[in-house]
Design an enzyme around this catalytic site. Structure first.
Site, PDB file in Angstrom:
ATOM      1  N   THR A  56      17.932  -5.923 -19.617  1.00 23.37           N
ATOM      2  CA  THR A  56      17.373  -4.858 -18.767  1.00 23.37           C
ATOM      3  C   THR A  56      17.120  -3.564 -19.562  1.00 23.37           C
ATOM      4  O   THR A  56      16.031  -2.976 -19.472  1.00 23.37           O
ATOM      5  CB  THR A  56      18.342  -4.541 -17.601  1.00 23.37           C
ATOM      6  OG1 THR A  56      18.605  -5.759 -16.924  1.00 23.37           O
ATOM      7  CG2 THR A  56      17.755  -3.525 -16.636  1.00 23.37           C
TER       8      THR A  56
ATOM      9  N   PRO B 250       0.821  -1.224   0.000  1.00 20.61           N
ATOM     10  CA  PRO B 250       0.000   0.000   0.000  1.00 20.61           C
ATOM     11  C   PRO B 250       0.854   1.274   0.000  1.00 20.61           C
ATOM     12  O   PRO B 250       0.453   2.287  -0.559  1.00 20.61           O
ATOM     13  CB  PRO B 250      -0.801  -0.108   1.302  1.00 20.61           C
ATOM     14  CG  PRO B 250      -0.844  -1.572   1.600  1.00 20.61           C
ATOM     15  CD  PRO B 250       0.436  -2.152   1.079  1.00 20.61           C
TER      16      PRO B 250
ATOM     17  N   GLY C 182     -14.446  10.407 -33.612  1.00 16.53           N
ATOM     18  CA  GLY C 182     -15.273  11.542 -33.200  1.00 16.53           C
ATOM     19  C   GLY C 182     -16.076  11.186 -31.953  1.00 16.53           C
ATOM     20  O   GLY C 182     -15.601  10.439 -31.089  1.00 16.53           O
ATOM     21  N   GLY C 183     -17.298  11.677 -31.898  1.00 18.09           N
ATOM     22  CA  GLY C 183     -18.142  11.458 -30.716  1.00 18.09           C
ATOM     23  C   GLY C 183     -18.375   9.990 -30.413  1.00 18.09           C
ATOM     24  O   GLY C 183     -18.424   9.580 -29.248  1.00 18.09           O
TER      25      GLY C 183
ATOM     26  N   GLN D 234      -6.266  14.431 -45.637  1.00 20.17           N
ATOM     27  CA  GLN D 234      -4.878  14.161 -45.279  1.00 20.17           C
ATOM     28  C   GLN D 234      -4.676  14.189 -43.756  1.00 20.17           C
ATOM     29  O   GLN D 234      -3.831  13.458 -43.223  1.00 20.17           O
ATOM     30  CB  GLN D 234      -3.965  15.181 -45.951  1.00 20.17           C
ATOM     31  CG  GLN D 234      -2.541  14.688 -46.051  1.00 20.17           C
ATOM     32  CD  GLN D 234      -1.653  15.632 -46.810  1.00 20.17           C
ATOM     33  OE1 GLN D 234      -1.638  16.839 -46.555  1.00 20.17           O
ATOM     34  NE2 GLN D 234      -0.903  15.112 -47.755  1.00 20.17           N
TER      35      GLN D 234
ATOM     36  N   SER E 234       7.003   1.850  -6.759  1.00 19.43           N
ATOM     37  CA  SER E 234       8.240   2.055  -7.538  1.00 19.43           C
ATOM     38  C   SER E 234       9.481   1.702  -6.719  1.00 19.43           C
ATOM     39  O   SER E 234      10.433   1.121  -7.243  1.00 19.43           O
ATOM     40  CB  SER E 234       8.359   3.529  -7.958  1.00 19.43           C
ATOM     41  OG  SER E 234       7.221   3.933  -8.666  1.00 19.43           O
TER      42      SER E 234
ATOM     43  N   GLU F  17       4.502  -2.769 -13.473  1.00 22.22           N
ATOM     44  CA  GLU F  17       5.841  -3.317 -13.796  1.00 22.22           C
ATOM     45  C   GLU F  17       6.881  -2.226 -14.029  1.00 22.22           C
ATOM     46  O   GLU F  17       7.726  -2.329 -14.916  1.00 22.22           O
ATOM     47  CB  GLU F  17       5.766  -4.280 -14.970  1.00 22.22           C
ATOM     48  CG  GLU F  17       5.055  -5.542 -14.561  1.00 22.22           C
ATOM     49  CD  GLU F  17       5.526  -6.766 -15.290  1.00 22.22           C
ATOM     50  OE1 GLU F  17       6.708  -6.850 -15.637  1.00 22.22           O
ATOM     51  OE2 GLU F  17       4.685  -7.631 -15.495  1.00 22.22           O
ATOM     52  N   GLY F  18       6.788  -1.184 -13.224  1.00 19.32           N
ATOM     53  CA  GLY F  18       7.730  -0.080 -13.344  1.00 19.32           C
ATOM     54  C   GLY F  18       7.141   0.997 -14.228  1.00 19.32           C
ATOM     55  O   GLY F  18       6.930   0.784 -15.426  1.00 19.32           O
TER      56      GLY F  18
END
Ligand code: FAD
Length: 446
Positions: A313, A128, A339-340, A279, A132, A363-364
């Protein structure tokens, strides 16, 4: 050699996972999301279909597949529901500390059961008050004869409410930080283990997240996966193997959002044209595509490194940051294209957006990954470029022409402002920054 070709077996596995995602996961995803419940029958089907716990070595009765295969499977499941992908893959996360520990007794006892029966394993570092900061764990491990007694609360535990086993990280002394961290395999049916209420979440509601309270839980010696002092490294090695797969969650979810957006753009008309003809929409799709492709490459590279026995890592952190941030950006832009309607529960984008928001946290967090990367850059990274003060900047003569005005002269470089001086001696004072002669370094001969 560089080769991105999948083997026929990998393609078959990918196709199997895709079929499973479309036939078993997609039809139930919204129902269980609304219900805020993990669909256990789908998890069982995933186990039966052989798309769960695939990395258990064959000598323990598993399939012995690698992380690249896990990445392929996970991407497919995540297209249909990132929450269910979390539920399915979480068992591999929970199991990883067993797989990479030195405890052969625990491997012999538990891995064959996990491979053969439908047994779920959860992973528990977080609490709790600490997530991190893994070294800040407070769950206490007190030696008792050959055993340990565990007391404390682990929080945010995915699958914690349905798992048979949990790999629990604890400490013999919270003040000793990294040195005190140890890891144990705990069976959830043991005395002293209490499962908390399901934590209500914004997304990934098809995954189960709970707190687990431990009160003097007796853990026998055979279940010590890492003794004090070795637990922190075990947790970090686990993350190095699991973070690429979080990347695959991102790739799958982003790909799905992109594909939904392509379909919608082809059908929706505004001002008399399909929106795909604008575009502004085309460029959004193009950006989505390049991000999905890049994220997949980074994820595969990291998984491949791990399969080659390399320390992944750094590549895992890169894959996790890029793919999870990609997922959020792509889902967000897909919603814009809808859109909406994108903002409603009638279309799939809002769920994807809620689901992928978690990827940057567990997970970080993205911030933690950036701490890892910047730490590596500033301490271990090997530059190929010379140090700035050693740079031979020949602005004032051609170094290939030995008749040039400065040919044969010593080159001096001011370490402070970068000014380059030619001559037998450094100047008494830099003409630009006024630092004294001692600021100059001889960097070669012109
Ligand atoms: C749905 C869900 C499932 C989860 N499943 C599991 C699980 O199965 N097992 C498990 O052990 N944990 C699990 N977690 C916990 C998860 O790993 C943590 O939430 C995560 O590591 C972040 O920890 P925290 O929430 O305590 O945030 P904190 O550590 O309190 O961080 C808060 C914020 O501060 C930032 N921050 C922290 N330190 C620094 C720093 N030094 N520099 C810059 N920024 C910093 C963080 O990045 C974050 O943005 C889960 C979490 C969630 C939400």
């Amino acid at each position: 050699m560089l080769d991105f070709t999948l083997t026929p077996e990998q393609i078959k596995l990918q196709e199997k996972a895709r079929r499973f995602a479309l036939e078993e996961v997609l039809p139930v995803a919204w129902y269980y999301d609304k219900k805020d419940e993990i669909p256990m029958p789908v998890l069982k089907k995933a186990f039966d279909a052989g798309i769960m716990n695939n990395d258990i070595p064959q000598k323990y009765g598993g399939q012995g597949l690698g992380l690249v295969e896990s990445a392929l499977i996970t991407e497919e499941i995540s297209t249909a529901c990132p929450g269910l992908a979390t539920s399915i893959f979480d068992s591999a996360l929970g199991m990883e500390p067993i797989l990479i520990s030195d405890n052969e007794v625990a491997k012999q006892k538990y891995l064959p059961k996990i491979a053969k029966d439908f047994k779920l394993t959860a992973f528990a570092t977080s609490e709790p008050t600490t997530g991190s900061d893994v070294a800040g764990i407070r769950c206490k491990a007190v030696p008792n004869g050959n055993d340990y007694l565990l007391s404390g609360t682990k929080y945010w535990i995915t699958n914690g409410g349905v798992a048979d086993y949990v790999t629990v990280f604890a400490t013999i002394d919270p003040k000793s930080q990294h040195q005190g961290i140890c890891c144990f395999l705990v069976e959830t049916k043991w005395d002293g283990v209490t499962i908390g209420r399901t934590i209500p979440k914004m997304g990934q509601r098809c995954s189960n997240t709970v707190g687990i309270n431990l009160k003097n839980v007796r853990v026998p010696k055979e279940n010590i996966l890492a003794p004090p002092g070795k637990g922190f490294v075990l947790a970090m090695k686990t993350f190095a193997r699991t973070r690429p797969i979080i990347g695959s969650f991102g790739v799958g979810a982003a790909r799905a959002a992109m594909e939904y957006a392509i379909d919608y753009a082809k059908k929706r008309k505004t001002f008399g044209f399909n929106i795909k003809d604008y575009q502004a929409i085309q460029f959004k799709l193009a950006d989505m595509y390049q991000k999905v492709e890049t994220a997949r490459l980074l994820t595969w590279k990291s998984a491949w490194e791990s399969d080659q026995g390399k320390d992944a890592t750094i590549s895992a952190s890169i894959a996790k940051i890029y793919a999870t941030e990609t997922a959020l950006e792509v889902a967000n832009e897909a919603l814009q294209i809808f859109g909406g309607y994108g903002y409603t529960k009638m279309f799939p984008i809002e769920k994807l957006l809620r689901d992928v928001r978690l990827l940057r946290i567990y997970e970080g967090t993205s911030e933690v990954q950036r701490i890892i990367l910047s730490g590596h850059l500033l301490s271990n990274y090997q530059s190929s470029m010379p140090a700035l003060e050693d740079l031979p900047l020949h602005r004032e003569h051609d170094p290939l022409d030995n008749k040039s005005a400065h040919a044969g002269q010593k080159i001096w470089r001011c370490r402070i402002c970068g000014h380059v001086h030619y001559g037998d001696e450094a100047p008494d004072e830099c003409p630009y920054c006024f630092f004294p002669k001692s600021a100059f370094k001889e960097v070669g001969v012109a």
